[in-house]
Design a protein around this motif. Structure first.
Motif, short mmCIF file in Angstrom:
data_model
loop_
_atom_site.label_atom_id
_atom_site.label_comp_id
_atom_site.label_asym_id
_atom_site.label_seq_id
_atom_site.Cartn_x
_atom_site.Cartn_y
_atom_site.Cartn_z
N LEU A 352 -24.96 92.96 -47.27
CA LEU A 352 -24.75 94.00 -47.88
C LEU A 352 -26.07 94.29 -48.36
O LEU A 352 -25.90 95.32 -48.78
N SER A 353 -27.05 93.53 -47.04
CA SER A 353 -28.96 94.80 -47.76
C SER A 353 -28.26 96.20 -47.14
O SER A 353 -30.01 96.73 -48.46
N CYS A 354 -27.84 96.61 -46.58
CA CYS A 354 -28.32 97.76 -45.70
C CYS A 354 -27.16 98.25 -45.21
O CYS A 354 -26.39 97.81 -45.34
N LEU A 355 -27.17 100.19 -45.17
CA LEU A 355 -26.12 100.89 -44.60
C LEU A 355 -26.86 101.56 -43.53
O LEU A 355 -27.91 102.41 -44.00
N TYR A 356 -25.74 101.73 -42.74
CA TYR A 356 -26.57 102.41 -41.31
C TYR A 356 -26.05 103.69 -41.29
O TYR A 356 -24.13 103.41 -40.70
N GLU A 357 -26.07 104.81 -41.25
CA GLU A 357 -25.15 105.51 -40.24
C GLU A 357 -25.80 106.35 -38.85
O GLU A 357 -26.30 105.92 -38.59
#
Length: 371
Positions: A352-357
């Protein structure tokens, strides 16, 4: 008297002269056409005619070597019964049959997304869509079995595609029948011999040959057998015909092919999950947390964009590594009971450290959230 004689003589001489003139008269001479000077023909233009346009040499089509990817890969449900494995071929726009199969699989994904918002799903129904891909030196092929439970009177539907990399073309059922010397009439007779005559009141209506998997000198041909009945409801069943054993096998509870002959995926497909841990195919608390994080991220952006009756759907599409981080691939869509509109794809880090599109055109990942 002498005067009369002289006058008469003059008259005779005058008449004789007239007769001689008429005798010697000739029609006017016609001019010989060869003697007539015709005007010279107009001078031809000195400018040469432009050369006929040359057809541009068509570029030879480049060979394609497709791979099988998962458009949707999702497991779970209240009892862990949901299995959704929807494959596509990686090469698009270069082979008509592969494109047609990919569209068929996209329709299947849209159908599943709409099903998730349906009353039947809310009432406990679930999807069972299993893929059986096989990649060899010559053939890239897959068979898909689809059914929604609970159901009655059917064992599901079959879909398939096989691409011959050597011949650079799709292989058809007709090609398989020709290769192995089969006919529908012969197979129907063999079916009745190995499976038996229908139950009392039933009649074999037709056998629909839907898909196949090619092996070394053999083929497994998957078919849907339809029965009509005068005593009960009509029904259909799934069978596999083996060219090796010359027999039909019912596929009610069978894996369609030997898992050792099928492809391995980073996130194992259901046929490989007997030896896999639950964590390896995405049924973890971490996935639910990743889904919740994505839901929070897109909630504000989606506010006001959904049409009446639409709800957001999230489909687990397996895992992959992005920038060295293990991420869940999640497809986002808007669905009603009868339709599905894709809204994008995201990669959410397992920790849950980052999110990409994901850019739908280039496949590039853009970081949207860094915690």
């Amino acid at each position: 008297m002498k005067k009369k004689i002289a006058v008469l003589a003059l008259l005779l001489l005058f008449c004789a002269g007239l007769a001689g003139c008429e005798k010697n008269a000739q029609p006017p001479k016609q001019e010989d056409s060869s003697d007539v000077l015709l005007p010279p023909p107009p001078e031809e233009s000195q400018d040469p005619e432009p050369p006929a346009p040359q057809d541009e040499e068509e570029e030879e089509p480049q060979p394609v070597y497709p791979q099988i990817k998962l458009l949707v890969q999702e497991y779970g449900g209240e009892n862990g019964d949901t299995v959704v494995e929807i494959p596509v071929f990686s090469v698009g726009g270069k082979q008509e049959e592969l494109d047609a199969f990919n569209r068929q699989m996209q329709d299947m994904a849209n159908e599943y997304a709409a099903f998730q918002q349906s009353e039947s799903h809310a009432g406990g129904a679930w999807a069972d869509i299993k893929a059986y891909p096989r990649t060899g030196e010559r053939y890239v092929q897959v068979v898909v079995k689809k059914i929604y439970y609970p159901t009655y009177g059917t064992q599901g539907e079959l879909f398939g595609m096989c691409f011959d990399m050597e011949e650079q073309k799709a292989v058809t059922m007709g090609d398989v029948f020709t290769q192995f010397g089969l006919s529908e009439a012969g197979l129907k007779q063999r079916f009745l011999e190995t499976v038996g005559e229908p139950y009392e009141g039933d009649q074999l209506e037709k056998i629909e040959y839907s898909a196949f998997l090619l092996g070394e000198g053999s083929a497994a041909i998957y078919c849907r057998v339809f029965y009509t009945s005068t005593l009960t409801d009509n029904r259909d069943e799934l069978y596999c015909y083996s060219t090796e054993t010359n027999t039909f096998t019912n596929l009610r509870d069978e894996v369609l092919a030997d898992p050792d002959t099928l492809d391995d995926f980073d996130t194992p497909l259901r046929y490989d999950q007997e030896t896999a841990t639950p964590e390896s195919y995405g049924i973890t608390d971490h996935y639910m947390e990743a889904k919740e994080l994505l839901m929070q991220y897109v909630q504000e952006e989606m506010e006001g964009q959904l049409a009446e009756g639409q709800t957001l759907t999230f489909m687990n599409n397996g895992t992959l590594i992005v920038d060295g981080v293990s991420c869940y691939m999640i497809n986002l869509g808007a669905a009603t009971e009868t339709s599905y509109t894709p809204l994008g794809s995201f990669a959410v880090a397992e920790d849950l450290s980052c999110l990409y599109e994901v850019d739908p055109m280039t496949g590039e990942f853009t970081k949207r959230l860094d915690r």
